[in-house]
Design a protein around this motif. Sequence first.
Motif, mmCIF file in Angstrom:
data_model
loop_
_atom_site.group_PDB
_atom_site.id
_atom_site.type_symbol
_atom_site.label_atom_id
_atom_site.label_comp_id
_atom_site.label_asym_id
_atom_site.label_seq_id
_atom_site.Cartn_x
_atom_site.Cartn_y
_atom_site.Cartn_z
ATOM 1 N N ALA A 93 0.821 -1.202 0.000
ATOM 2 C CA ALA A 93 0.000 0.000 0.000
ATOM 3 C C ALA A 93 0.848 1.241 0.000
ATOM 4 O O ALA A 93 1.994 1.242 0.421
ATOM 5 N N ILE A 94 0.272 2.316 -0.461
ATOM 6 C CA ILE A 94 0.887 3.626 -0.366
ATOM 7 C C ILE A 94 0.003 4.455 0.535
ATOM 8 O O ILE A 94 -1.186 4.609 0.272
ATOM 9 N N ILE A 95 0.557 4.965 1.638
ATOM 10 C CA ILE A 95 -0.249 5.722 2.583
ATOM 11 C C ILE A 95 -0.022 7.201 2.332
ATOM 12 O O ILE A 95 1.103 7.673 2.340
ATOM 13 N N LEU A 96 -1.092 7.906 2.067
ATOM 14 C CA LEU A 96 -1.043 9.343 1.896
ATOM 15 C C LEU A 96 -1.726 9.963 3.092
ATOM 16 O O LEU A 96 -2.887 9.670 3.355
ATOM 17 N N THR A 97 -1.040 10.810 3.841
ATOM 18 C CA THR A 97 -1.652 11.447 4.991
ATOM 19 C C THR A 97 -2.225 12.771 4.537
ATOM 20 O O THR A 97 -1.514 13.614 4.007
ATOM 21 N N LEU A 98 -3.522 12.930 4.727
ATOM 22 C CA LEU A 98 -4.248 14.052 4.185
ATOM 23 C C LEU A 98 -4.658 14.962 5.319
ATOM 24 O O LEU A 98 -5.493 14.617 6.140
ATOM 25 N N PRO A 136 -4.817 22.001 17.798
ATOM 26 C CA PRO A 136 -4.209 20.698 18.075
ATOM 27 C C PRO A 136 -4.470 19.704 16.959
ATOM 28 O O PRO A 136 -5.433 19.842 16.216
ATOM 29 N N GLN A 137 -3.581 18.714 16.859
ATOM 30 C CA GLN A 137 -3.775 17.651 15.873
ATOM 31 C C GLN A 137 -4.993 16.825 16.253
ATOM 32 O O GLN A 137 -5.306 16.649 17.431
ATOM 33 N N PRO A 138 -5.736 16.274 15.245
ATOM 34 C CA PRO A 138 -6.903 15.472 15.563
ATOM 35 C C PRO A 138 -6.525 14.245 16.369
ATOM 36 O O PRO A 138 -5.479 13.657 16.152
ATOM 37 N N THR A 139 -7.386 13.878 17.307
ATOM 38 C CA THR A 139 -7.175 12.651 18.052
ATOM 39 C C THR A 139 -7.533 11.472 17.166
ATOM 40 O O THR A 139 -8.084 11.636 16.078
ATOM 41 N N GLN A 140 -7.269 10.261 17.671
ATOM 42 C CA GLN A 140 -7.557 9.069 16.882
ATOM 43 C C GLN A 140 -9.023 9.010 16.486
ATOM 44 O O GLN A 140 -9.366 8.523 15.416
ATOM 45 N N SER A 141 -9.922 9.526 17.366
ATOM 46 C CA SER A 141 -11.349 9.460 17.069
ATOM 47 C C SER A 141 -11.733 10.349 15.894
ATOM 48 O O SER A 141 -12.814 10.230 15.361
ATOM 49 N N LYS A 142 -10.845 11.264 15.501
ATOM 50 C CA LYS A 142 -11.126 12.141 14.365
ATOM 51 C C LYS A 142 -10.279 11.779 13.149
ATOM 52 O O LYS A 142 -10.025 12.606 12.287
ATOM 53 N N VAL A 143 -9.825 10.534 13.112
ATOM 54 C CA VAL A 143 -9.074 10.035 11.958
ATOM 55 C C VAL A 143 -9.888 8.929 11.299
ATOM 56 O O VAL A 143 -10.348 8.000 11.966
ATOM 57 N N LEU A 144 -10.076 9.039 10.001
ATOM 58 C CA LEU A 144 -10.770 8.005 9.227
ATOM 59 C C LEU A 144 -9.749 7.268 8.383
ATOM 60 O O LEU A 144 -9.009 7.883 7.607
ATOM 61 N N ARG A 145 -9.716 5.948 8.515
ATOM 62 C CA ARG A 145 -8.800 5.128 7.725
ATOM 63 C C ARG A 145 -9.554 4.599 6.505
ATOM 64 O O ARG A 145 -10.474 3.794 6.638
ATOM 65 N N LEU A 146 -9.148 5.051 5.332
ATOM 66 C CA LEU A 146 -9.837 4.729 4.079
ATOM 67 C C LEU A 146 -8.938 3.899 3.183
ATOM 68 O O LEU A 146 -7.831 4.325 2.838
ATOM 69 N N ALA A 147 -9.399 2.713 2.784
ATOM 70 C CA ALA A 147 -8.708 1.916 1.772
ATOM 71 C C ALA A 147 -9.434 2.098 0.451
ATOM 72 O O ALA A 147 -10.653 1.931 0.372
ATOM 73 N N THR A 148 -8.692 2.450 -0.576
ATOM 74 C CA THR A 148 -9.307 2.638 -1.885
ATOM 75 C C THR A 148 -8.444 1.982 -2.947
ATOM 76 O O THR A 148 -7.299 1.586 -2.701
ATOM 77 N N ILE A 154 -8.544 4.646 -8.292
ATOM 78 C CA ILE A 154 -9.143 5.865 -7.758
ATOM 79 C C ILE A 154 -8.061 6.829 -7.313
ATOM 80 O O ILE A 154 -8.117 8.035 -7.579
ATOM 81 N N ARG A 155 -7.044 6.316 -6.615
ATOM 82 C CA ARG A 155 -5.946 7.192 -6.211
ATOM 83 C C ARG A 155 -5.278 7.833 -7.424
ATOM 84 O O ARG A 155 -5.044 9.042 -7.458
ATOM 85 N N ASP A 156 -4.972 7.011 -8.434
ATOM 86 C CA ASP A 156 -4.235 7.523 -9.582
ATOM 87 C C ASP A 156 -5.055 8.513 -10.405
ATOM 88 O O ASP A 156 -4.492 9.363 -11.089
ATOM 89 N N SER A 157 -6.373 8.413 -10.344
ATOM 90 C CA SER A 157 -7.213 9.331 -11.120
ATOM 91 C C SER A 157 -7.141 10.759 -10.591
ATOM 92 O O SER A 157 -7.383 11.714 -11.333
ATOM 93 N N ALA A 214 -3.899 2.986 -0.599
ATOM 94 C CA ALA A 214 -4.264 2.608 -1.971
ATOM 95 C C ALA A 214 -3.731 1.219 -2.294
ATOM 96 O O ALA A 214 -2.518 0.990 -2.284
ATOM 97 N N VAL A 215 -4.647 0.293 -2.566
ATOM 98 C CA VAL A 215 -4.308 -1.095 -2.898
ATOM 99 C C VAL A 215 -5.336 -1.596 -3.914
ATOM 100 O O VAL A 215 -6.268 -0.880 -4.270
ATOM 101 N N GLY A 216 -5.201 -2.826 -4.366
ATOM 102 C CA GLY A 216 -6.232 -3.428 -5.197
ATOM 103 C C GLY A 216 -7.478 -3.720 -4.378
ATOM 104 O O GLY A 216 -7.452 -3.754 -3.141
ATOM 105 N N SER A 217 -8.603 -3.966 -5.051
ATOM 106 C CA SER A 217 -9.863 -4.201 -4.341
ATOM 107 C C SER A 217 -9.783 -5.403 -3.410
ATOM 108 O O SER A 217 -10.303 -5.367 -2.289
ATOM 109 N N GLY A 218 -9.140 -6.491 -3.842
ATOM 110 C CA GLY A 218 -9.029 -7.669 -3.000
ATOM 111 C C GLY A 218 -8.269 -7.371 -1.717
ATOM 112 O O GLY A 218 -8.678 -7.780 -0.622
ATOM 113 N N ALA A 219 -7.162 -6.646 -1.840
ATOM 114 C CA ALA A 219 -6.376 -6.290 -0.659
ATOM 115 C C ALA A 219 -7.147 -5.334 0.238
ATOM 116 O O ALA A 219 -7.075 -5.430 1.472
#
Length: 301
Positions: free
Chosen positions: A25-30, A39-51, A55-58, A80-85
């Motif tokens: 995977a390639i992790i992009l921190t947004l 202050p930086q968001p706490t863990q409760s304000k972080v959404l982990r999205l796999a796509t 979609i990433r390349d578009s 960003a990974v394949g759909s299966g992953a």
Amino acid sequence: MTAKFTDNTERIRILPGGLAWAGLAIILTLGCSGAPGSPQPTQSKVLRLATTTSIRDSGLMEELLPLFEEASECRVDLIAVGSGAALRLGEKGDVDVLIVHAREAEEAFMAAGHGIRHEEFMINEFVLLGPVDDPAGIKGVEPVEALRKIAARQYRFVSRDDESGTHKRERSLWQRVGNKPDWSDYIESGEGMGQTLMVAHEKQGYVLSDLGTYLKFRDHIDLIPLTAHSKLLNNPYSVLAVDPKKHSKINAGLSDDFIDFLLSDPAQRLIANFKIDGELLFLPTRISVKQPRPTLEPDAS
């Protein structure tokens, strides 16, 4: 807090030196919008999205995610990974929400109790590409017959072979042909779509691609779309929320908000107007819009 989704043209800030995740995977921190010194968001304000990598390349996420981050006062970490992953990450609880394009695998994920929401939100299409001289003679032919002609003479074909949504669709088309590809010029790249396109370009073979990656690469490859438009090449994208009852780390609130956002009118209209190289790429499925098909014929030059 109820998020209000309004227009915003700020683009995602991609941190330099992106991390490699599990070698795949390639992790992009947004980063979120926020007042200076906040202050930086706490863990409760972080959404982990796999796509998906497509979609990433578009570049579509670079348009959509800043809107959601600002409205929800959160940060989205994108993998960003394949759909299966991506689906396997969801099964393990390593992400909160998924964007994928492998309908049968999505339905299996939901049936196994891994997810609580499954919403289609946009569609585009796959394209079967090949050399300009088209040695198999498949130009204008429907996709199953095109693959049958390729297999009959064992012309060179390059497969992703990575359990991605594109690879799953390719396998389903071969199943319709009735023959499992098995010849020396059937090449399994084991790579993402961009790398696979470059292999097909170098080998001058046929290849199935998602439309977005093809449009990104078409000025760099000597391959052209050849087959006729077909429902078999429809490429729907869905968003799935992972079941929080299965995994204590799941951010169910943000997952639900994110899905609502993708189905909202502002997000759907942004999707409808999103272009690569002047071509409209996706058709939103939650609003009614009219879009011309992309111009897929090769340049006269």
